[in-house]
Design a protein around this motif. Sequence first.
Motif, PDB file in Angstrom:
ATOM      1  N   ALA A  53       0.831  -1.206   0.000  1.00 19.37           N
ATOM      2  CA  ALA A  53       0.000   0.000   0.000  1.00 19.37           C
ATOM      3  C   ALA A  53       0.867   1.258   0.000  1.00 19.37           C
ATOM      4  O   ALA A  53       0.558   2.234  -0.700  1.00 19.37           O
ATOM      5  CB  ALA A  53      -0.927  -0.009   1.212  1.00 19.37           C
ATOM      6  N   GLU A  54       1.969   1.246   0.753  1.00 16.73           N
ATOM      7  CA  GLU A  54       2.875   2.400   0.761  1.00 16.73           C
ATOM      8  C   GLU A  54       3.533   2.587  -0.604  1.00 16.73           C
ATOM      9  O   GLU A  54       3.688   3.711  -1.079  1.00 16.73           O
ATOM     10  CB  GLU A  54       3.943   2.215   1.847  1.00 16.73           C
ATOM     11  CG  GLU A  54       3.405   2.348   3.252  1.00 16.73           C
ATOM     12  CD  GLU A  54       4.421   1.946   4.308  1.00 16.73           C
ATOM     13  OE1 GLU A  54       5.551   1.554   3.946  1.00 16.73           O
ATOM     14  OE2 GLU A  54       4.067   2.018   5.498  1.00 16.73           O
ATOM     15  N   LYS A  55       3.938   1.486  -1.236  1.00 17.11           N
ATOM     16  CA  LYS A  55       4.549   1.578  -2.565  1.00 17.11           C
ATOM     17  C   LYS A  55       3.547   2.133  -3.573  1.00 17.11           C
ATOM     18  O   LYS A  55       3.904   2.950  -4.425  1.00 17.11           O
ATOM     19  CB  LYS A  55       5.046   0.214  -3.032  1.00 17.11           C
ATOM     20  CG  LYS A  55       6.316  -0.222  -2.375  1.00 17.11           C
ATOM     21  CD  LYS A  55       6.793  -1.532  -2.951  1.00 17.11           C
ATOM     22  CE  LYS A  55       8.063  -1.994  -2.274  1.00 17.11           C
ATOM     23  NZ  LYS A  55       8.571  -3.245  -2.852  1.00 17.11           N
ATOM     24  N   LEU A  56       2.299   1.701  -3.484  1.00 19.59           N
ATOM     25  CA  LEU A  56       1.273   2.191  -4.402  1.00 19.59           C
ATOM     26  C   LEU A  56       1.071   3.692  -4.237  1.00 19.59           C
ATOM     27  O   LEU A  56       0.966   4.424  -5.230  1.00 19.59           O
ATOM     28  CB  LEU A  56      -0.045   1.445  -4.165  1.00 19.59           C
ATOM     29  CG  LEU A  56      -1.227   1.869  -5.020  1.00 19.59           C
ATOM     30  CD1 LEU A  56      -0.932   1.675  -6.496  1.00 19.59           C
ATOM     31  CD2 LEU A  56      -2.465   1.095  -4.617  1.00 19.59           C
ATOM     32  N   GLU A  57       1.052   4.169  -2.999  1.00 19.84           N
ATOM     33  CA  GLU A  57       0.919   5.607  -2.769  1.00 19.84           C
ATOM     34  C   GLU A  57       2.108   6.373  -3.343  1.00 19.84           C
ATOM     35  O   GLU A  57       1.945   7.438  -3.933  1.00 19.84           O
ATOM     36  CB  GLU A  57       0.795   5.894  -1.271  1.00 19.84           C
ATOM     37  CG  GLU A  57      -0.523   5.466  -0.682  1.00 19.84           C
ATOM     38  CD  GLU A  57      -0.569   5.680   0.812  1.00 19.84           C
ATOM     39  OE1 GLU A  57       0.328   6.368   1.352  1.00 19.84           O
ATOM     40  OE2 GLU A  57      -1.497   5.148   1.441  1.00 19.84           O
ATOM     41  N   LYS A  58       3.299   5.816  -3.175  1.00 20.31           N
ATOM     42  CA  LYS A  58       4.493   6.475  -3.692  1.00 20.31           C
ATOM     43  C   LYS A  58       4.480   6.516  -5.218  1.00 20.31           C
ATOM     44  O   LYS A  58       4.877   7.511  -5.820  1.00 20.31           O
ATOM     45  CB  LYS A  58       5.748   5.773  -3.191  1.00 20.31           C
ATOM     46  CG  LYS A  58       7.017   6.478  -3.580  1.00 20.31           C
ATOM     47  CD  LYS A  58       8.224   5.835  -2.970  1.00 20.31           C
ATOM     48  CE  LYS A  58       9.460   6.602  -3.391  1.00 20.31           C
ATOM     49  NZ  LYS A  58      10.680   5.996  -2.903  1.00 20.31           N
ATOM     50  N   TRP A  59       4.036   5.441  -5.859  1.00 21.78           N
ATOM     51  CA  TRP A  59       3.986   5.400  -7.324  1.00 21.78           C
ATOM     52  C   TRP A  59       2.972   6.395  -7.881  1.00 21.78           C
ATOM     53  O   TRP A  59       3.110   6.871  -8.995  1.00 21.78           O
ATOM     54  CB  TRP A  59       3.638   4.010  -7.814  1.00 21.78           C
ATOM     55  CG  TRP A  59       4.716   2.987  -7.592  1.00 21.78           C
ATOM     56  CD1 TRP A  59       6.049   3.219  -7.433  1.00 21.78           C
ATOM     57  CD2 TRP A  59       4.542   1.582  -7.483  1.00 21.78           C
ATOM     58  NE1 TRP A  59       6.711   2.038  -7.239  1.00 21.78           N
ATOM     59  CE2 TRP A  59       5.810   1.017  -7.266  1.00 21.78           C
ATOM     60  CE3 TRP A  59       3.440   0.741  -7.544  1.00 21.78           C
ATOM     61  CZ2 TRP A  59       5.999  -0.349  -7.132  1.00 21.78           C
ATOM     62  CZ3 TRP A  59       3.641  -0.618  -7.410  1.00 21.78           C
ATOM     63  CH2 TRP A  59       4.912  -1.154  -7.205  1.00 21.78           C
TER      64      TRP A  59
END
Length: 82
Positions: A53-59
């Motif tokens: 979920a954190e990676k998705l927000e960063k992307w």
Amino acid sequence: IVYTCELVQRAPPALRVRVMRQVANKVILAGRVDNSRQARDGSVGAKYHRIIAEKLEKWQEPPPVKQNKALPAPDEKPKRKR
């Protein structure tokens, strides 16, 4: 099966393939942890969910704006001759 995951469905269409790969990788890792009976409370799966979920927000963040640098002042020396 991976496509129906909540993280993949929440992702924009342009990022779904990347998110599906991340989910598939973390499912394999969680399966290995489950097979070895290291974390019986599901904390590893929750940690992997949070990481994705954190990676998705960063992307989804817009790329940083590039600053144009001014060119240095030219030197007023005479040109070198061969």
